[in-house]
Design an enzyme around this catalytic site. Structure first.
Site, PDB file in Angstrom:
ATOM      1  N   HIS A 127       0.654  -1.335   0.017  1.00 27.33           N
ATOM      2  CA  HIS A 127      -0.011   0.183   0.060  1.00 27.33           C
ATOM      3  C   HIS A 127       0.728   1.354   0.100  1.00 27.33           C
ATOM      4  CE1 HIS A 127      -3.270   2.800   0.784  1.00 27.33           C
ATOM      5  NE2 HIS A 127      -2.406   3.268   1.827  1.00 27.33           N
TER       6      HIS A 127
ATOM      7  N   HIS B 106     -10.475   2.032  -6.530  1.00 29.00           N
ATOM      8  CA  HIS B 106      -9.320   2.716  -7.673  1.00 29.00           C
ATOM      9  C   HIS B 106      -8.548   1.646  -8.041  1.00 29.00           C
ATOM     10  CE1 HIS B 106      -6.753   2.488  -4.033  1.00 29.00           C
ATOM     11  NE2 HIS B 106      -6.204   2.401  -4.717  1.00 29.00           N
TER      12      HIS B 106
ATOM     13  N   HIS C 270      -8.984  -4.299  -2.601  1.00 27.74           N
ATOM     14  CA  HIS C 270     -10.297  -3.523  -3.016  1.00 27.74           C
ATOM     15  C   HIS C 270     -10.951  -3.741  -4.577  1.00 27.74           C
ATOM     16  CE1 HIS C 270      -7.496  -0.723  -5.185  1.00 27.74           C
ATOM     17  NE2 HIS C 270      -6.900  -0.797  -4.141  1.00 27.74           N
TER      18      HIS C 270
END
Length: 274
Positions: free
Chosen positions: A60, A115, A104
């Site tokens: 991340h 995204h 995600h």
């Protein structure tokens, strides 16, 4: 059995918005602890299922979020930026499987904090297959003949994984209400679910096939505005598809396509909006 974990943040239990995943915001330190605890549930369950080596790649943002002092002591951690293969750094053909933790949904889709790598990207394509981060990463694993066995995250990430790979195991630790609101399990309940589903995933690992990329993939990136496409087009070997914001690159293999994606998205972030 050697296992690879790519750990993102937006799909971690209880995290609803960017105040948790941006290191400059007030909820970030809380989120790092939850992220590390969640990763530990997956690691411990995998060791209990007979894994002998586990490599964790912090995936991340600046990729230095996991707290190594609190991480399972038997796991290896890849941390920091810049990495030549970003979210998939350290993966090779020696691994028996991969698990994506805290993922995600792709850009433009319903799902918490959805995204695709950066907010300048509307869609990624390998040839004509529209994908997000998850798909790109699964294709790179497939290049090494490594199957993606499990994805954890919100319910929309789980659905995307199930649409991408037949027989994959998923663990939805929260359900999206909007792009910045969720109905979440508690960390303890999420840990119980993760422990169970890791067991299922590893027991069924022989039934899941790697997502094999085309031999000479065509990477196409659709940007949100033309300026971003112009910046990405500065990379040699690219072209803008006429009348679109799609930048095209014909790669020699999936490794080159993946690195081209990293370069093009980094360039696109130079666009100003003034």
């Amino acid at each position: 059995m050697k296992l690879y974990l790519s750990v993102d943040m937006e799909g971690i239990t209880g995290l609803p918005d960017y105040t948790y995943v941006d290191s400059s915001k007030h909820n970030y330190e809380r989120a790092r602890k939850i992220m590390t605890e969640e990763t530990n549930y997956v690691i411990e369950a995998a060791f209990q299922q007979g894994c002998t080596e586990i490599v964790v790649n912090d995936s991340h943002s600046k990729m230095n979020n996991l707290l190594i002092e609190a991480l399972h002591p038997e796991a290896y951690l890849i941390t920091g930026d810049v990495k030549p293969y970003s979210m998939m750094q350290g993966l090779d053909e020696s691994f028996d499987g991969a698990i994506f933790v805290g993922y995600h949904a792709r850009a433009g889709q319903f799902g918490v904090m959805s995204h695709a790598m950066i907010h300048a990207v509307r869609n990624f394509y390998i040839n004509d297959h529209v994908i997000g981060e998850m798909g790109l990463n699964a294709y790179l694993a497939g290049y090494y003949n490594v199957p993606l066995l499990m994805v954890t995250g919100d319910d929309q990430a789980a659905k995307e994984a199930e649409d991408l790979i037949q027989g994959i195991s998923t663990a939805a630790v929260k359900s999206s209400i909007s792009r910045s609101a969720v109905k979440s399990l508690s960390p303890k309940k999420a840990g119980e679910l993760l422990t169970k589903q890791v067991g299922v995933a590893l027991e069924n690992r022989q039934k899941v096939q790697p997502l094999i990329p085309p031999e000479k993939p065509v990477l196409r990136i659709e940007f949100t505005n033309y300026g971003q496409a112009e910046w990405a087009n500065l990379m040699p070997g690219t072209e803008i598809e006429k009348g679109t914001t799609i930048v095209r690159f014909e790669a020699k293999d999936m490794k080159e396509a993946y690195q081209a994606m990293l370069v093009m998205t980094e360039l696109a972030m130079n666009t100003t909006f003034s």
